[in-house]
Design an enzyme around this catalytic site. Sequence first.
Site, PDB file in Angstrom:
ATOM      1  N   HIS A 173      43.088  38.522  43.201  1.00 39.96           N
ATOM      2  CA  HIS A 173      42.238  39.699  43.409  1.00 39.96           C
ATOM      3  C   HIS A 173      42.618  40.473  44.667  1.00 39.96           C
ATOM      4  O   HIS A 173      42.362  41.672  44.759  1.00 39.96           O
ATOM      5  CB  HIS A 173      40.769  39.298  43.409  1.00 39.96           C
ATOM      6  CG  HIS A 173      40.232  39.108  42.030  1.00 39.96           C
ATOM      7  ND1 HIS A 173      40.310  37.907  41.374  1.00 39.96           N
ATOM      8  CD2 HIS A 173      39.675  39.984  41.155  1.00 39.96           C
ATOM      9  CE1 HIS A 173      39.790  38.046  40.160  1.00 39.96           C
ATOM     10  NE2 HIS A 173      39.407  39.286  40.008  1.00 39.96           N
ATOM     11  N   ASP A 214      43.597  36.866  33.207  1.00 41.63           N
ATOM     12  CA  ASP A 214      43.073  35.537  32.899  1.00 41.63           C
ATOM     13  C   ASP A 214      43.652  34.988  31.603  1.00 41.63           C
ATOM     14  O   ASP A 214      43.835  33.771  31.466  1.00 41.63           O
ATOM     15  CB  ASP A 214      41.543  35.565  32.825  1.00 41.63           C
ATOM     16  CG  ASP A 214      40.895  35.373  34.187  1.00 41.63           C
ATOM     17  OD1 ASP A 214      41.524  34.730  35.045  1.00 41.63           O
ATOM     18  OD2 ASP A 214      39.775  35.865  34.397  1.00 41.63           O
TER      19      ASP A 214
END
Length: 596
Positions: free
Chosen positions: A201, A472
């Site tokens: 992130h 993901d």
Amino acid sequence: MSIQVFGLPVSRGVAIGRAVLVASSRVDVAHYFVPAAQTRREIDRLRRARDAVAAELSALQRDLPPEAPTELSALLDVHLMLLHDEALAEAIAHWILERHYNAEWALSAQLEIIARQFDEMEDEYLRGRKADMEQVTERLLRALARDGQVPVPAVAAPARDFAGEDPLVLVANDIAPADMLQFKRSVFTGFVTDVGGKTSHTAIVARSMDIPAVVGAREASRLIRQDDWVVIDGDAGVVIVNPSPIVLEEYRFRQRQSELERARLNRLRHTPALTLDGETVELVANIELPSDAQGAVDAGAVGVGLFRTEFLFMNRGGVLPSEEEQFEAYRAVVQTMGGMPVTIRTVDIGADKPLERMSLQELRHEHSLNPALGLRAIRWSLAEPAMFRQQLRAILRASAYGKIKLLLPMVVHLREIRQTMELITRARQQLLDAGHSIGEVEVGAMIEVPAAVMVLPAFFRHFDFVSIGTNDLIQYTLAIDRADEQVAHLYDPWHPAVLKLIADTIACARRFGKGVSVCGEMAGDPAFTELLLGMGLRSFSMHPAQIAGIKQRVLRADTRKLQGALEKTLQSDDPQSCWNSLGARSDDALEASTLH
């Protein structure tokens, strides 16, 4: 001496500036410049903080019980001595007077220099005094926070000269996602971290800010010193420390070229995203905060494809936002987008985005087990039904002001779907009973786990659309922690299994007449634009800064030709080489016609 440090390129471009080293525990210290007229006020703030801490330590020493070990009183003497060290005070004042740093930043900057000096000492006892210096600094920072801060001036982050000084780049071991939010208002033109992966992130936020960054540079924070000149090559993943004049000039030339390229692509901002064979492609934006929505509009986005609401929950000292606060945030985005659709993802907490309010047991669980496989995303929301209902009500209320789509993260089980749908129905009825207006809200699911792809037909009995979270999906398909630089070389978006899962998802959605988009990093990567178009994707969600570059590729693409090359690519053991050898990527010769 000039040295090079190698890491992972995560945000393109070149940044040149002086290094600001920040310890991980102090990343969230405010970093801003103060006007020359206010530097004396900052020094006064620092003096008041020093006096307050000295009073605290003196009181502690005075109130020591008789049975207390003598070493404790001696330790407090050391701390008091450090506090009143005139050389230290002058060094901190230098950062304020000469560089116009605010008091907290000046204190942290000097600590990093002193900490390095302690680390290089041969005497073990003296090296151990580093901890004393850090403890004194932490006390001073807390005292400064109690004293209050001068409001941060509203200065645009990319500006070149601040207070007449050199541009700055940040160097840290790591930067938490919550701390990265500080960078949207910061003075740094780029950053380097020791750890992290291409889709961590930290990297994602760097790309959203469109500033050069290199992560996973291992020893960067140890090799680079405070105030060193640093070049960050975000294209190659190289950090050059104290470059020669020739190298520096070469990179300054590349900076100018990059600015010209941005200006050229900016001309496409209002051009409809239409392929050569007439296919309309939707290019929408990923945002983290309500203030990002205007940037999406300015970049030519035709909506918000992913509003990551978890960032509303961070940097709040563990206090969750109320329903009213969330409603105002969602409504602000909807109104800024002016009737264009806004896809709001419910809070995706957990894994590398823990909340400060987590209990000691939860935090221990986060660090001792594999958090990516634990209580995160929809699982966390369903485990916190009161919080989840608040968020659902806030989103539904905002739907009265424009088109909203509700997106659920990391859905895998049908029972999760049923539980969530019941909560949405209940929240809707509560609002109607209270007299609130509610618009039509489509509900969709993130496709991030291979299991979800395998049961998609069952999903489509409940959902209006799906959004593929490639970050993901790759992580869970290949069993790779995407934030771990040690296995970053195994993170492979071109892996045959990954491409098959994406292609199957798009094909299934089209077969059922459902909407499908990609909102992961692959959507904003030009290397995959034609491939995704060939798979039938017509909705790409990415950071606003990436929209113009992707639009350029869309304008040059012929989806009929791309479909012809797709089948062989998906059957290949080496899809990347196969795709490139088939010449399926856009022809740069079309550039003139697309920009005309």
